[in-house]
Motif scaffolding. Sequence first.
Motif, PDB file in Angstrom:
ATOM      1  N   LYS A  82       0.821  -1.220   0.000  1.00  0.00           N
ATOM      2  CA  LYS A  82       0.000   0.000   0.000  1.00  0.00           C
ATOM      3  C   LYS A  82       0.858   1.274   0.000  1.00  0.00           C
ATOM      4  O   LYS A  82       0.358   2.356  -0.286  1.00  0.00           O
ATOM      5  N   SER A 107      -3.731  -8.693  -3.382  1.00  0.00           N
ATOM      6  CA  SER A 107      -3.856  -7.464  -2.604  1.00  0.00           C
ATOM      7  C   SER A 107      -3.787  -6.226  -3.507  1.00  0.00           C
ATOM      8  O   SER A 107      -4.610  -5.312  -3.398  1.00  0.00           O
ATOM      9  N   ASN A 111      -6.825  -3.530  -4.080  1.00  0.00           N
ATOM     10  CA  ASN A 111      -6.676  -2.315  -3.270  1.00  0.00           C
ATOM     11  C   ASN A 111      -5.940  -1.151  -3.907  1.00  0.00           C
ATOM     12  O   ASN A 111      -6.009  -0.039  -3.391  1.00  0.00           O
ATOM     13  N   LYS A 114      -7.161   2.393  -4.081  1.00  0.00           N
ATOM     14  CA  LYS A 114      -7.415   3.095  -2.804  1.00  0.00           C
ATOM     15  C   LYS A 114      -6.121   3.407  -2.055  1.00  0.00           C
ATOM     16  O   LYS A 114      -6.165   3.936  -0.941  1.00  0.00           O
ATOM     17  N   TYR A 115      -4.979   3.081  -2.629  1.00  0.00           N
ATOM     18  CA  TYR A 115      -3.710   3.380  -1.969  1.00  0.00           C
ATOM     19  C   TYR A 115      -3.536   4.895  -1.824  1.00  0.00           C
ATOM     20  O   TYR A 115      -3.952   5.662  -2.697  1.00  0.00           O
ATOM     21  N   ASP A 189     -16.513  -6.024  -4.305  1.00  0.00           N
ATOM     22  CA  ASP A 189     -15.245  -6.107  -5.018  1.00  0.00           C
ATOM     23  C   ASP A 189     -14.749  -7.548  -4.949  1.00  0.00           C
ATOM     24  O   ASP A 189     -14.841  -8.187  -3.897  1.00  0.00           O
ATOM     25  N   GLN A 313      -2.996   0.592 -11.904  1.00  0.00           N
ATOM     26  CA  GLN A 313      -3.745  -0.484 -11.263  1.00  0.00           C
ATOM     27  C   GLN A 313      -3.682  -1.691 -12.180  1.00  0.00           C
ATOM     28  O   GLN A 313      -3.143  -1.615 -13.280  1.00  0.00           O
TER      29      GLN A 313
END
Lengths: 328, 77
Positions: A82, A107, A111, A114-115, A189, A313
């Motif tokens: 992250k 992961s 995610n 949204k990092y 998700d 992404q």
Amino acid sequence: MKSRMYKLDTLSDLIKKGKKFWLAADENLLKQLPKGEWIGGTIPYFMADKGGVITNNEIFATELPDYISSTEIKIYDETNLKNVYKDYSGNGITFIIIPAMSKSHLSFALNAPKYDNFANRPLLGWISGVHLNDLGKISAKIINGKNGEISDQKAIVMNITLPDNMISEIGIINIFEQGSGPCFEFFQDGFSSKKALVDGKEVEFAKYVKENKLDFKLPLVADYNGAMINISFQNIDEKTNQVNFYAPVFRGVKYYQAKSFTNYVSEFLNKTPPAENMLFSCNCILNFLYSELEGKTTGDITGPITFGEIAYQLLNQTLAYVNIYKHS
Amino acid sequence: MSLPEATNLIWSDILLEHKQIDFKFFAAKIFIGNAKLIYKDDPTPQNLQKLTKELRELFAKNLNLPTVQEDLKKFYK
């Protein structure tokens, strides 16, 4: 830019001379390379100068230009990935390779958007893989050329710094466009779904897919403010009655299945930018397979054929690339 | 083309879809596409402020790109 296939000996000599590389090859080849300023991921599929090729005997290498003033290699696991956008600032590129089906892959896929500082720094890379005949037998890996560390779970990053008079820009080539069929939405998700909304009506998604004979070669396409982002179908799990995808669907996103097309290569070439400023590109294994790219060229575009592409992404069935420009 | 100040409403107008722009800059497309989803989940002024700040920073860092210069011209059309 110097991206091409190399024999082991030739590439080893260049590494010993201090050249810096991003590499893609069979695990056995990568393990034989001398230590140096390189990172690599496993894959035997490539788009080479002479066309699409499957080989365990050569290494696809992107030689980093001499003007790159500094490089830094870092390994991430699923707990600190992250931080990938905020660990480095300044003018440069973060290049990442993540092993397919690893914890860090799952992961990142779920995610990354949204990092903290998402998209604040150019982040490009790919998901490493294996020959399809070896699926379930051996795992995809990444390797740190500096110390020989190999992992099938962790992501590897090389941050490169560009001179002040240069700048990079990430782009994608996605030949798929949203079709005129129904709108698909999902309740959560994830890489799989049991239920979906089809034009607002809740359905058992696996049953819907079978009854309506959806062509799994055509991905679901979401419109991210003009960027078409694909989610590729993987299969239907008959035991769990769910549809599996190669990338996660996201709640709140409207998806439409892609329009079909007749010829990948001609569609691709119509959308391809000039390659003279391109440092690196990678294309998807599904494009390679479905469009039978083995032996075919896609203009001047070369690079590894991957189990997922990363342009900020995770992407599917897309070519991702980075260009470098000089500015005044 | 210069960058609108952080206080300029253009940044929130873009995220709230009050201003529709056909962006060329890929990073802007993907950032805005995701930011809209994040704002939908947390539609607070604080979140909007954070996202608009990040959007402006993205443009500020990439002012030298031709695509960004092209996009900035569209802000005032």
